[in-house]
Structures are given as structure tokens and as C-alpha cells.
Design a protein around this motif. Sequence first.
Motif, short mmCIF file in Angstrom:
data_model
loop_
_atom_site.label_atom_id
_atom_site.label_comp_id
_atom_site.label_asym_id
_atom_site.label_seq_id
_atom_site.Cartn_x
_atom_site.Cartn_y
_atom_site.Cartn_z
N ARG A 93 -0.81 6.49 4.57
CA ARG A 93 -0.86 7.37 3.37
C ARG A 93 -0.38 8.78 3.72
O ARG A 93 0.38 9.41 2.99
CB ARG A 93 -2.29 7.42 2.82
N ARG A 94 -0.84 9.27 4.87
CA ARG A 94 -0.47 10.63 5.30
C ARG A 94 1.04 10.70 5.58
O ARG A 94 1.71 11.67 5.22
CB ARG A 94 -1.26 10.96 6.58
N LYS B 165 5.19 3.76 -3.67
CA LYS B 165 4.66 4.66 -4.70
C LYS B 165 5.63 4.70 -5.88
O LYS B 165 6.83 4.44 -5.71
CB LYS B 165 4.54 6.10 -4.14
N LEU C 11 0.83 -1.21 0.00
CA LEU C 11 0.00 0.00 0.00
C LEU C 11 0.87 1.26 0.00
O LEU C 11 0.52 2.28 -0.58
CB LEU C 11 -0.87 -0.03 1.25
N SER C 12 2.02 1.18 0.65
CA SER C 12 2.86 2.37 0.84
C SER C 12 3.71 2.69 -0.38
O SER C 12 3.98 3.86 -0.66
CB SER C 12 3.80 2.16 2.02
N ASP D 10 -5.07 5.22 6.46
CA ASP D 10 -5.03 6.69 6.35
C ASP D 10 -3.73 7.25 6.93
O ASP D 10 -3.12 8.16 6.36
CB ASP D 10 -6.22 7.31 7.10
#
Lengths: 447, 478
Positions: free
Chosen positions: A79-80, A16, A13-14, A76
Motif C-alpha cells: 500500500r505504501r 487502484k 490489492l494493489s 502495508d
Amino acid sequence: MLDRNRVRELIKLSLKPIDMMEVGIYSHVRGTTRFANSVIHQNLSVEYPYFWTRIVIDTPRGKKIGGTSCTQLTIDDIRRTVARALEIAHNSTPDKRFVSLPKPEPHKGAKATKPVDIEEVTPEERARAVKKIVKVAQKYNLDVAGVIHTNVYSLGVANSLGIDQFGLNCDTYTTVTAMSKTSSGYSLAMARYFNKIDFEQLAEIACQKALLSQNPQEITPGKYTVLLEPHAVAEMISFLGWLEFGAKAFAEKRSIISKSLGQKITGSNITIYDDFNHPQVNTFPFDYEGVMRKKVTFIEKGVAKGVVFDSFYAHLLKKPNTGHALPAPNPHGPFPSTLILQPGNIPLAKMLGMIEKGILITRFWYTRVVDPDTTTITGLTRDGTFWVENGEIKYGIKNLRFTINIYEVLKNVLAISKETVLSGEFTQVVAPALLIKDFEFTGKTEY
Amino acid sequence: MDKELVQKALNTAKLKGASYADVRLVYNVTERIVVKNGQVEALKRDEDSGMGIRVIANGAWGFAATSRLTKDEIVKTAALAVRIAKASATLKKNDVILDSKEKTVGNYQTKLIKDPFLIPIEEKINLLIQVDDIMRKVKGVSLRESELSFTKKHQVFAASDDSYIEQIICYCGGVIVATAIKGGITGERSYPGMRGHYKTMGYEFIESLKFLDHAQRVAEEAVALTYARECPEIETTVICDGSMTAIQIHETIGHPSELDRVLGTEVSLAGKSHLTLDKLNKFRMGSEIVNITADATIEGGLGSFGYDDEGVPAQKTYLIKDGIFCGYLTSRETAVVIGQKSNGAMRADSWASIPLIRMTNINLLPGTWKLEDLIADTDEGIYLESAGSPSIDDMRLNYHISAEIGWLIKNGKKTEMVRRPSYSGISYEIWRNCDAICSEDHWEVWGVPNCGKGDPMQVMYVGHGAAPARFRNIKLGK
């Protein structure tokens, strides 16, 4: 405790599509039971997760790097945290020295190695172990204090260049300090599994030291032959880990080893190396950049051989990465994960018999660096210091301050024990006992 | 901050059998910037949040903590804390007794002018790059390093006695370091204080440090140290600068005054204390001019706060008055042993740690001397600046403290620079030999951001108000 699937999910998920990105999740479930005055006074269980990311942005003037971390592992929050790292990297200034995050190694098997059976220990089990310790101390009418730590860890590291590692581990650490009105004795045991610790035996060792060192006598500071038990040896050797065995001090030419490769810096009977595969140590097989650890020899038969590297210093000095990164950024640079002082061939039980007049030391305390240029350290003896004559312990002595140059001490080692013990506060040290001549004490205390 | 979660934890603890419970819900954010040799070596922001639940059940302590701030997880964690307390109770001699305390409800916030987290990162990096550039221009400097760090801690404390306290504390500080290496000799110099200075203030503190004005001197002294001879091993008079005096207070007065050490509960790691209960109000710890306070109420001190982690309001008390040892740092549990109430010294370094007795701001009250007069009044001795590493035995008696730099004093004047000075002795002897303390004009609350204690180790922010002071008959060197 986070399992492999959850860690993978969060890491996936992390990550990028950024120039370079590193993501890690460390999770630690810690149980601690402290006891003093023969009762349990601090008793706790904590789960501490830690997510970190390092983002590297390529610019014509160099790489811009930003890092963030958090302890909340919701989608959340992650992501932040990643978004913040990207923002920080953009606001940074380019670092011309940084080349790349590590890439996966060409050979296969660079995945986390054999899985470890994880043992979770309950507070009731720790309390029962303390009771065993207290019972032994009561037999001798001694007070007892100490700690039992039981830990379960997971570590996952991945980066955008293909590094992908996960490991699980557990360990336990117990100390016992037994006390009479005028003396104290100490023992320590570290192991992967709680059920491997013999708590009664640990208590017995500490109690015998406390009993033997009652009503300590004072001796005059000066140079003496000493028998350092393994925990004292481990503390001394761990300072070489800080001062000498990392690539940062090597690159900055601050260490003696940086100026002495290939030269003799200790006695020929000294060999020190780092090896995560050593049967007595217990670490993850990869570092905090996800690079598999390699065996590194620092000193071989007295000759300076090498230091440990992470990806940054491997690129900077054009050397192989040995897999010794700490979480980035950190002030220490790469750091040994284990320190192994090669044992000798003399049974520990016979070493006392080799002393005509000298001092037996259980452990050191509050050791600090006085002069890094010469590896000079100072500290005190504690919890069992004895006067030895004609191979026998005569009486306990009051604690002493030592001030020594570690490399000089390692030129004066007369004998090394066959047996080794796992010890060490900040890094794991496998240490034998050492018989040393001309060990310098520079002060004394009142107890 | 979530009041509902806090209440859930307290209610669960009570339901599971706790006779007392307290909860700390903590949110910490830290920013750290390091510039080394002109490059940004570290730029990182860390967020650290979670809840620690401490209970007494069956007359014994239990503690559990989690970062998962959901109702289910809080219920589980509170229940675990009670279960742990019950396990502790299987090996107790007496029930835990706390001092009597009214419920405390309050707020506290660090007074700051400029929130460091609102200052643009570029501005902070730029300051360090400028410092680096000044140090780079000094011939002979091998390494330059400068650092800023900021932490904002937002904490809710609530207890089963209906106490509810909210605090926001901002910690701020930095350091610049120059290193010169020549022929196997390293000269290292830092500014300010004991390798950095920290306060509970805003970015205005960083501005007040004026790093740019000190960078060149720091670099020049680092180079000069590589030419200086080693400090001689003699017995002489020592004048410590404020930061050296601060570390002397820390090691030889602050730690031995912690009542948990005295009562033996830290013996397995940090050790005990020679300041045993029979010495209270009797023992001469220092000369008559030595007066030491523990004062958590000083504005800006690194050890300042509104309430400790047991909900006890910040206080000022004496540890030494006119040289006589007269007080301990206490908790609600330990104070009962000496028939007192807590003086508010219990703090934890994280939501995941239990509170321990920690120094607040431990201060040597100022004297009357001007530093230049004190040096002029000293025929022979040494002036020491910037504390290096200390070492002390587990009863806090035999200490050894090093400094970054020293200047020999001859006939009332600072003369030759010497490198790697250090001194050692017995802790009460040095304070009994203190014959002069500089005035309020020289007095500063020095911040120590890395005081270690506990097992597992907790790292705490503490402060020490100190001015330069003179000590007679001190042994220099090893």
C-alpha cells in the motif's frame, strides 16, 4: 516461491481506480554453488521477490508517470509503495509521447500458456553434481572451477486496462573450467531441468580442451579462418541484440537495421530471429507489461527485416507490439528475449575437416563495443584456442584479441553447423558453430 | 533496524552448528530520474530490504538470504545457511580459517550537507529539463539525455564474535549526454568523467558538478565529433585525463590486485591475475613515479565506508610503491594465506549477495605537473578525455580502452579533434611507461558505480583517485 493465488491476491490489492496502473510481482528463488580449486567455496540460496507499480495520470498536457518498487510483500508495504508511486506521478512532468499501457489482445489465449513443472534443487544435489565434475577432473590430474545455478521464477503482471498474466518457470545453468598449469578448457550447459544436465560429460569436454591446449604456442595477430564454437557465436550475436534488434535504436536511427530494412546486410546464409516457442529456449511467454511474445525475424537470408517492440515504441512508431518490454523504466527499450541463429546442414564434426589452416575458438571474453555505428566489437579468446591444420587440431595457441565488425563477419560465413546449443549470458541465444574467413585478430596476450 | 531479528539469526546459526556466523540486515532506497529529449523518461523510487546470513559449519561456507523479515522466516533462513554450509563441507580440502579479529562495534555515516531524498523531485527534474534545453539549442544535436541517481543504504552488520556495526551510506551522482547523428556517424559526448560521476556525498555534490555550465560544450563537442576524422592507428604518447587514468587503474591494477582472483576462486567467471604470489614485493608494475593506494577512508569517495562486510574497519594500504607491486586487496579468509590480516575489502552489493573482495578507492597518488605544462612538454601525442568501454583478458594483461574524444598534440599544443580514439597494450607496460602525473590540483576521486564481479554478477560502487597522466609508446586504435 509465490504461487498464482498469492500473486493474484497481492495484485488485486494493489490495483487502484487511477487513470492507468500497472502492477507486477517477480519472484526468484536462486540456488548457486560455485567451486574452484576443486572445492565448493561459495554456496547459497536466496529468495528475492520484487513488486513494482507504474502509475499513469492523464493531464491535458500529456501523461504523468511515476514508478516504485519494493522487496517487502506485506500488505502495508505494498500500500505504501503504491501511494508513493502516485505521489511521484503527481510530481512528475507530462510526457507527450506516452499514449497508453498495453490493452489485452483481442484474441483469446492471451493468458499464460501451458504450466511448467517446477523443479526445486537442494544444496545437497548441487554438491553431488560438483563431486561428479571434480571426479572427472581428478582422473586427468586437472583442477576444476565453475558454477551450478538452479532457479525457480514466478512472474505476474496486471494492469488497469485488463492485462492479467501469471507464469512459473525454472532453469539451471552450469559451467566448468578445467585447468592445467599452462591451459584451460570450458564447457557450459543450460536447461530447464537440473536432471537433464550430464555433469560428467560437461567435465569431460572442459578437461579435453585443457589437455589439448597445454603449453600453448604464440601466433601473430592478423586475419585467419576461424571455427567459432556455439558459445563464441552466441556472444557475438548477443551484441546484435543490444545494438541492432530493439525498437529504441531503430527509433533513434542509431542502428544499421534502421537504415537498411529490406536490404542485404549479411551473407544469404544468415537468418536470425526471436521465438519464445523455440524448443531449445526457456522464457515466460509474455513480457514485463504482460503482453504475449510474438516471433520476430531480424534478418532473413541476409536481408534486414525488423526489430522488437514494447507498448511505448509500438505507439511511437505505429507498429504492432511484439511483447518485448523489459521492466519499466529501463535504459534499453524493448529487448529480444531469445536470439536464434538458424542452423546450417553440416555436422559439427565435419567442420574442422574443412579448415586447411585456421583457428578453433571455444569462447570469447570481455567483449565490448568499439563503434556502434559499424557494430565493431573487441574482446579476447579464452579457455581453449587451437591451431588447426589440414582438418586437425595441431596445438593450443596463446589467447588473442579480436576486433571485428559483426555484420562484415556475417558476410564471411563459409559454413554453419547443423547442431545448435543454448548459450548466452544476458539473453538466451540458440547458436550453431560458424566457419568464418578473414576473422581479424588485432592483439595477443602472454598465456 | 531490528536488533532482535539479527540476534535471532546468529543464535539459530549457532544452535544449528555454525562455528561462525555473520548477518547483514540491509535497507536500501534508490531514486532515479532520467530526462530524455525534454521528457521525463524515468522517475522511479525503489526500496530493497532483506537479510543475508553467512555461516561457517563443518569448516565450510554457507549463505542464505530472505526479504521476509519475520522471526519464523529468519530462523528458517539461518538454518538453511547452516545446511548449505554442511553441503559445501562434503567437498572441501581444508577448513575455512579466518584471520584473528577483535570484535568490532561502531557506527559510520556519510557526511552530507543536503540529503538528496529531501530535495523536492520537481527541483531535480527542473535541473535536468534546464540542461536538456541548453543542449537542445545546439544545432545538430539529435538526442539529449540526463540523469540523477541517489541511493541511501542503511545496514546493520552483526557477527557471532559480538561485532555490531551500523552504517548509513549515501551514494549520489549523475550524467548528461548529448548525441549527434550525421550520415551514419554518431558523435556522443558526456559530462562528467567516464559517462557520469558518483560520490558518497549529499545533493551538494550534484550542485558542485554545475551541469548547466557544461551542457552547451558537451552538445557542441558531440556535433563536432561527427565532423572529426577517425583517430589514426599509430604508436604515440598518450595523455589521459583523470577519468581515463581512473579506468586504467581500475582494469589493470585494481582487479588484478584482488587476492581472491589470485587464489583462483573467481576463475570460472572474472578470471585470475598475473600478479601471482611470487610477485609480491618484487614485480615492477610501473615506473618509479607510480604509487597506488587502496583507501576506503577518503571522505566522499564512492568506495568509502566505515567498515567492510566482514566488520573490518576501513583502511588505507599500498598496492604499488615506487612502481613495485607490494600489496593485495584481501578478506579475512584470503589474508591468512599470505600471513596477513584483512585490509577490509569485502563487500556485497545487496543483502541477497555474499561479500566478495572488491576495490575500495584505488588511487594513483598525484605527481607535480600542471596539465597545461604536461601538454606543452609533449611534442607529439594525443590527449584523451572521458573513458568509454574497456576490455581486458582474464589474467588482466592485454587491455583495450576507448575514449569519447581525443585531441592530437603537436609541438606542445592540442590541435585536431579525433573521434573514437582507443588504445591497447599490456597492463604492466603502460604503467612502466608512465613518465608524468599531474598534481593534486587536478586530482579527483572518480566514482565507478558499475564494477561487475561474481557469479551471479554483483555490481559495486568503487572509486579511483586520479589526475591526468602521460604514457609513452602507446598503440592507438585496434
